[in-house]
Design a protein around this motif. Structure first.
Motif, mmCIF file in Angstrom:
data_model
loop_
_atom_site.group_PDB
_atom_site.id
_atom_site.type_symbol
_atom_site.label_atom_id
_atom_site.label_comp_id
_atom_site.label_asym_id
_atom_site.label_seq_id
_atom_site.Cartn_x
_atom_site.Cartn_y
_atom_site.Cartn_z
ATOM 1 N N UNK A 1 1.441 -17.716 32.779
ATOM 2 C CA UNK A 1 1.298 -19.152 32.987
ATOM 3 C C UNK A 1 -0.052 -19.457 33.633
ATOM 4 N N UNK A 2 -0.475 -18.594 34.538
ATOM 5 C CA UNK A 2 -1.784 -18.698 35.173
ATOM 6 C C UNK A 2 -2.507 -17.390 34.900
ATOM 7 N N UNK A 3 -3.549 -17.402 34.073
ATOM 8 C CA UNK A 3 -4.212 -16.136 33.697
ATOM 9 C C UNK A 3 -4.802 -15.386 34.882
ATOM 10 N N UNK A 4 -5.039 -16.073 35.988
ATOM 11 C CA UNK A 4 -5.572 -15.386 37.170
ATOM 12 C C UNK A 4 -4.579 -14.367 37.727
ATOM 13 N N UNK A 5 -3.270 -14.580 37.471
ATOM 14 C CA UNK A 5 -2.270 -13.642 37.967
ATOM 15 C C UNK A 5 -2.451 -12.266 37.338
ATOM 16 N N UNK A 6 -2.900 -12.218 36.075
ATOM 17 C CA UNK A 6 -3.146 -10.934 35.424
ATOM 18 C C UNK A 6 -4.209 -10.145 36.173
ATOM 19 N N UNK A 7 -5.258 -10.827 36.626
ATOM 20 C CA UNK A 7 -6.324 -10.166 37.382
ATOM 21 C C UNK A 7 -5.764 -9.613 38.690
ATOM 22 N N UNK A 8 -4.957 -10.413 39.374
ATOM 23 C CA UNK A 8 -4.385 -9.992 40.663
ATOM 24 C C UNK A 8 -3.445 -8.809 40.476
ATOM 25 N N UNK A 9 -2.623 -8.866 39.440
ATOM 26 C CA UNK A 9 -1.674 -7.775 39.184
ATOM 27 C C UNK A 9 -2.418 -6.467 38.935
ATOM 28 N N UNK A 10 -3.420 -6.499 38.081
ATOM 29 C CA UNK A 10 -4.119 -5.263 37.731
ATOM 30 C C UNK A 10 -4.920 -4.716 38.904
ATOM 31 N N UNK A 11 -5.445 -5.605 39.735
ATOM 32 C CA UNK A 11 -6.243 -5.150 40.877
ATOM 33 C C UNK A 11 -5.383 -4.604 42.011
ATOM 34 N N UNK A 12 -4.126 -5.008 42.083
ATOM 35 C CA UNK A 12 -3.261 -4.599 43.196
ATOM 36 C C UNK A 12 -2.196 -3.595 42.776
ATOM 37 N N UNK A 13 -2.335 -3.041 41.591
ATOM 38 C CA UNK A 13 -1.399 -2.020 41.122
ATOM 39 C C UNK A 13 -2.113 -0.670 41.127
#
Length: 710
Positions: free
Chosen positions: A123-135
Motif C-alpha cells: 500500500x505504501x512502497x516505502x514499507x518495502x524499503x524498510x522491510x528489506x533494510x531491517x531484515x
C-alpha cells in the motif's frame, strides 16, 4: 514534479525527470524522502546513467515513518517475500504463507498490502524499503530458498533460478545460464531494467564463457535502458581477455554507451577492430558497430569521422551481403542527420532504419504531417518489423526516446509549440530524452520553455544539468531569445552576433533561433548547413530579407515577403515573419501597418501555444499605442544593474538578488517566488560570493552604483 526538480537543482542534487518520477513512485511522492535518497545517490544515478539501487537506501524519514510498526513473525515473513519477489504474484505468495487472500486482507496486514487482479503490492512502497533494510541476511536467504522451492513446483524456471541464486551464499552456476537466456528475451521485449537485474545476478554466479555472455547481456540491457556508465562497466569486463566473438558482439553497445556518457564518439580506427576470422557472425557484429558509430558521429556533426565509419559499413555490408537492408539505410540516415539534403530516397525496416528515416525524409520533402503519421504507426505497436540497424533494441527506452525527440521536432516544424512542449514533458518523465541526437531533446526542451514561459523551466534545467561534458548546445542563442522576449532587443542582437562570431554552433536539425540577427557587416546572413522542411527555410529567408532591406527596396521587399508569408502553414513560422514585418514598419513610422502585422503575429503565437512570444508582441503593441512611433522596452527599475548582473548570476539567483535589493525579507522573497526560506538563503549566499559582497546592505549599494555608472 516541477517543484521537486527545482528543489533538487537548488541544492545541487539535480535529477533528470524520468529518474525523479521513478523515485516519486517508489517513495510514495514523499518529498522529504526523495531529497534524503537523492543525497545518497551518485551523480550518475541521478542523471540516469546508472540504475537506482535496489532496494533504495533506508533514510531517516522512512525509518521514522515505520519505527512504530509492529509485525508478528509470520506477517513480517510474508512482507519480506513480497519485497523480494519479482512480480508480486498472488498465488505463489499465498502458497508461501498458507493463509487465504481474504484472511490476509482482513488481518493486520490488510492496511499494508493491496490485493488486486492476482497480484499483491505494498500500500505504501516505502514499507518495502524498510522491510528489506531491517531484515537480516540469514532471514532473507531463507525466504529466497522457500520461494525457489515454490516456483520449482509451479514450473516457473525464471523465478526458481532467481530465488535459488539469491539464496546461495557460495554461487549457483547452474542458474546463471537460464537467467541470462531470460534476461536476453526480456531485453529484446523492451524490459531492459528487469533484464539487467537478471543478467547482473547471472554474472555473479556464472563461470567461463557463461560469465562473458552474462556481461554481454547486462551491458546490452543497460544500453537499452540508457544506463550508459553502467553499460560501459559491463562491456569493459569483456576486454581484453574474452574471446573475440564476445568482444565483437559488445562493440556496438560499448561505442554507443561511451558516446552517451562522454558526449563524443570514441576516436578509434575501425580497421583495428576488424574481425580476424571469416566468420559471418563476427563480421555482422563489426558492421553494426560501424553503423552505430557512423550515425553517432553524424548526430554530432563529425563528418570526417562519419565518413571513416561509413567506409567500414560499406566494407562490412558487402562482406555479409547486407548492402540493401543495412548499408543503404544507414548511409542515408547518417548523411541526412549530418545536414545533407540531397540523399537517396532509401529506407529500411524497423523504428530507426525505417520509421525515423522515413519520417525525416517526409518532413524534408515538405510533408511534416506524413512524417508524424509514420512515427505514430511505429509507436502504435502495430509494426513488428525487425530493425537490422538496432536488432533487439526496437522496443527499448533509448529507441523510444529517439522516436519521441523526432516527434517533438516535427511538431515544432509544424508550428505546434504548446503541443510539442507537452509531448516532450510527458516523454521526459518516462524516457531518457537527453541522450538521442547529441542532446537535441535538451535543446528542444530549452527552446520550447522559452517560447511558452519566456524562461527555462525545471524540466529543461534538469535535463541541461545532466548533459555530459563533451556535449555542446548553443546556450548563447537561448540567452539571446530570452533577452528578445524580455524586450532587451539590443542585448539579443549583440548576443546572437557573438554566437555567430564564435562559429554559430547549432544542431544540424533546425530548432527556433534568431538567425536573422546574426548578420555579417555586408548585410548577409551567417551560412550554416541545417536540416528543416522547405517552409521553415523559406520563413528564415523572408526574415533575413526584411532585416537587410534598405530603404530603396523596402517597399517592394515587404510586398513580396508579405505575399510569400501567406503560403506558410506553420503558425509559429508565419508569426515570426509577421513580427519582423511589424517591427520594420514601425521603424519606418508606418504605425498603422505595424499594428496590423503585430496583431497577426500575436494571434498566431497564441494559436500555436507560444505564449511568451505572444506576450512580447502584446507589449510591443501596448508601447506602440502609448508612444506613437516608437517600440521601446518597458522601463525596469535598476534595468542596467539587472542586465549586468545577469552575466554573473543564474536566473533564480538574479530574481532573489533583485528582491533583496528592493528591501524584501527572506520570508517575503520565498513566498513571492514560491521557494523555501532555506532555498532563498542558499541563493543569497551564492549571490554574495559571486558579487563579492558580505551583506544585503552592500548588495543594495552595489546595485545602485552599478545602475548609475551603466
Amino acid at each position: 514534479m516541477g517543484l521537486l526538480l527545482d528543489e533538487l537543482l537548488d541544492v545541487d542534487l539535480g535529477c533528470v525527470p524520468h529518474v525523479l518520477a521513478r523515485l516519486a513512485a517508489e517513495l510514495d511522492a514523499d518529498s522529504r524522502a526523495i531529497l534524503e535518497v537523492a543525497e545518497r545517490l551518485s551523480a550518475d544515478q541521478r542523471h540516469g546513467l546508472r540504475p537506482l539501487p535496489s532496494p533504495l537506501p533506508l533514510v531517516q524519514s522512512i525509518a521514522r515513518r515505520f519505527e512504530a510498526t509492529e509485525l508478528d513473525a509470520r506477517d513480517r515473513e510474508l512482507l519480506t517475500a513480497l519485497a523480494l519477489s519479482l512480480d508480486g504474484g498472488l498465488d505463489a505468495l499465498l502458497e508461501f504463507d498458507g493463509r487465504s487472500a481474504a484472511v490476509i486482507a482482513a488481518g493486520p496486514l490488510g492496511e499494508h498490502v493491496r490485493l488486486h487482479a492476482g497480484h499483491v503490492r505494498f500500500a505504501d512502497p516505502r514499507l518495502s524499503i524498510w522491510i528489506r533494510a531491517t531484515t537480516g541476511t540469514a532471514a532473507v536467504a531463507g525466504v529466497h530458498a522457500r520461494l525457489s522451492v515454490i516456483f520449482r513446483r509451479r514450473g516457473d524456471r525464471v523465478s526458481e533460478d532467481w530465488h535459488r541464486a539469491r539464496a546461495s551464499l557460495e554461487g549457483a552456476p547452474e542458474s546463471a545460464v537460464e537467467l541470462t537466456a531470460i534476461a536476453r528475451q526480456l531485453s529484446e521485449a523492451g524490459h531492459p531494467e528487469r533484464a539487467l537485474l537478471l543478467a547482473r545476478e547471472a554474472a555473479e554466479h556464472a563461470v567461463g564463457e557463461a560469465r562473458d555472455e552474462a556481461h554481454l547481456v547486462a551491458g546490452a540491457s543497460a544500453v537499452g535502458a540508457g544506463f550508459a556508465t553502467e553499460a560501459i562497466a559491463w562491456f569493459s569486463g569483456l576486454y581484453p581477455h574474452s574471446a573475440e566473438r564476445w568482444r565483437l558482439m559488445g562493440l556496438g553497445g560499448l561505442l554507443v554507451a561511451q558516446a552517451f556518457e562522454q558526449g563524443a564518439v570514441p576516436e578509434v580506427e575501425p580497421s583495428a577492430l576488424r574481425p580476424r576470422t571469416d566468420d559471418a557472425a563476427d563480421w555482422c557484429h563489426w558492421t553494426r558497430a560501424a553503423a552505430l558509430a557512423a550515425v553517432m558521429c553524424a548526430e554530432r556533426g563529425e563528418r570526417r569521422a562519419m565518413r571513416v565509419w561509413l567506409d567500414a559499413v560499406r566494407e562490412g555490408t558487402a562482406r555479409i551481403g547486407a548492402e540493401r537492408e543495412l548499408g543503404d539505410p544507414v548511409i542515408a540516415l547518417s548523411w541526412l542527420i549530418s545536414g545533407e539534403r540531397d540523399i537517396d530516397a532509401t529506407v529500411g525496416s524497423g523504428p530507426v532504419a525505417g520509421g525515423m528515416l522515413r519520417a525525416l525524409q517526409a518532413a524534408m520533402d515538405g510533408d511534416v504531417d506524413l512524417g508524424l503519421r509514420v512515427l505514430a504507426r511505429g509507436g502504435s505497436g502495430m509494426s513488428a518489423d525487425a530493425d537490422p540497424f538496432v536488432p533487439g533494441f526496437e522496443h527499448s527506452p533509448v529507441v523510444q526516446a529517439y522516436r519521441a525527440v523526432i516527434e517533438v521536432l516535427l511538431l515544432v516544424w509544424r508550428g505546434d509549440i504548446g503541443l510539442a512542449r507537452d509531448r516532450l514533458t510527458r516523454a521526459a518523465l518516462v524516457l531518457p530524452v537527453s541522450l538521442p541526437l547529441a542532446g537535441l531533446g535538451v535543446v528542444l526542451a530549452r527552446r520550447l520553455d522559452l517560447a511558452v514561459l519566456g524562461e527555462l523551466g525545471p524540466y529543461a534545467r534538469a535535463l541541461t544539468a545532466a548533459l555530459p561534458a563533451g556535449a555542446r548546445i548553443d546556450r548563447l542563442v537561448d540567452r539571446g531569445i530570452q533577452s528578445f522576449l524580455a524586450g532587451s532587443f539590443d542585448d539579443a542582437a549583440a548576443t546572437i552576433r557573438l554566437w555567430a562570431d564564435l562559429g554559430s554552433a547549432r544542431t544540424t536539425m533546425t530548432v527556433p533561433a534568431l538567425d536573422e540577427l546574426a548578420l555579417d557587416p555586408d548585410g548577409g546572413s551567417t551560412p550554416a548547413p541545417s536540416i528543416e522542411p522547405p517552409e521553415i527555410a523559406l520563413a528564415q529567408r523572408l526574415r533575413v530579407r526584411l532585416a537587410t532591406a534598405g530603404d530603396g527596396r523596402w517597399r517592394s521587399e515587404c510586398i513580396e515577403v508579405r505575399e510569400a508569408a501567406r503560403t506558410l502553414r506553420s503558425p509559429f513560422a508565419r508569426a515570426r515573419v509577421e513580427t519582423m514585418l511589424g517591427t520594420q514598419y514601425a521603424i519606418r513610422d508606418d504605425h498603422r501597418s505595424a499594428r496590423i502585422h503585430l496583431q497577426h503575429a500575436e494571434r498566431l503565437f497564441e494559436l500555436c501555444g507560444a505564449t511568451a512570444w505572444a506576450r512580447t508582441i502584446r507589449g510591443r503593441l501596448d508601447r506602440l499605442d502609448a508612444k506613437e512611433g516608437s517600440i521601446v522596452p518597458a522601463v525596469d527599475p535598476l534595468s542596467a544593474c539587472r542586465a549586468a548582473w545577469s552575466l554573473q548570476l543564474t536566473a533564480r539567483e538574479l530574481e532573489v538578488a533583485m528582491c533583496a535589493v528592493g528591501g524584501a525579507a527572506n520570508r517575503d522573497i520565498a513566498e513571492h517566488l514560491n521557494f523555501s526560506v532555506r532555498t532563498v538563503e542558499v541563493h543569497l549566499g551564492r549571490v554574495f560570493t559571486k558579487l563579492d559582497v558580505r551583506s544585503r546592505v552592500e548588495l543594495t549599494v552595489l546595485a545602485h552604483r552599478t545602475d548609475h555608472h551603466l
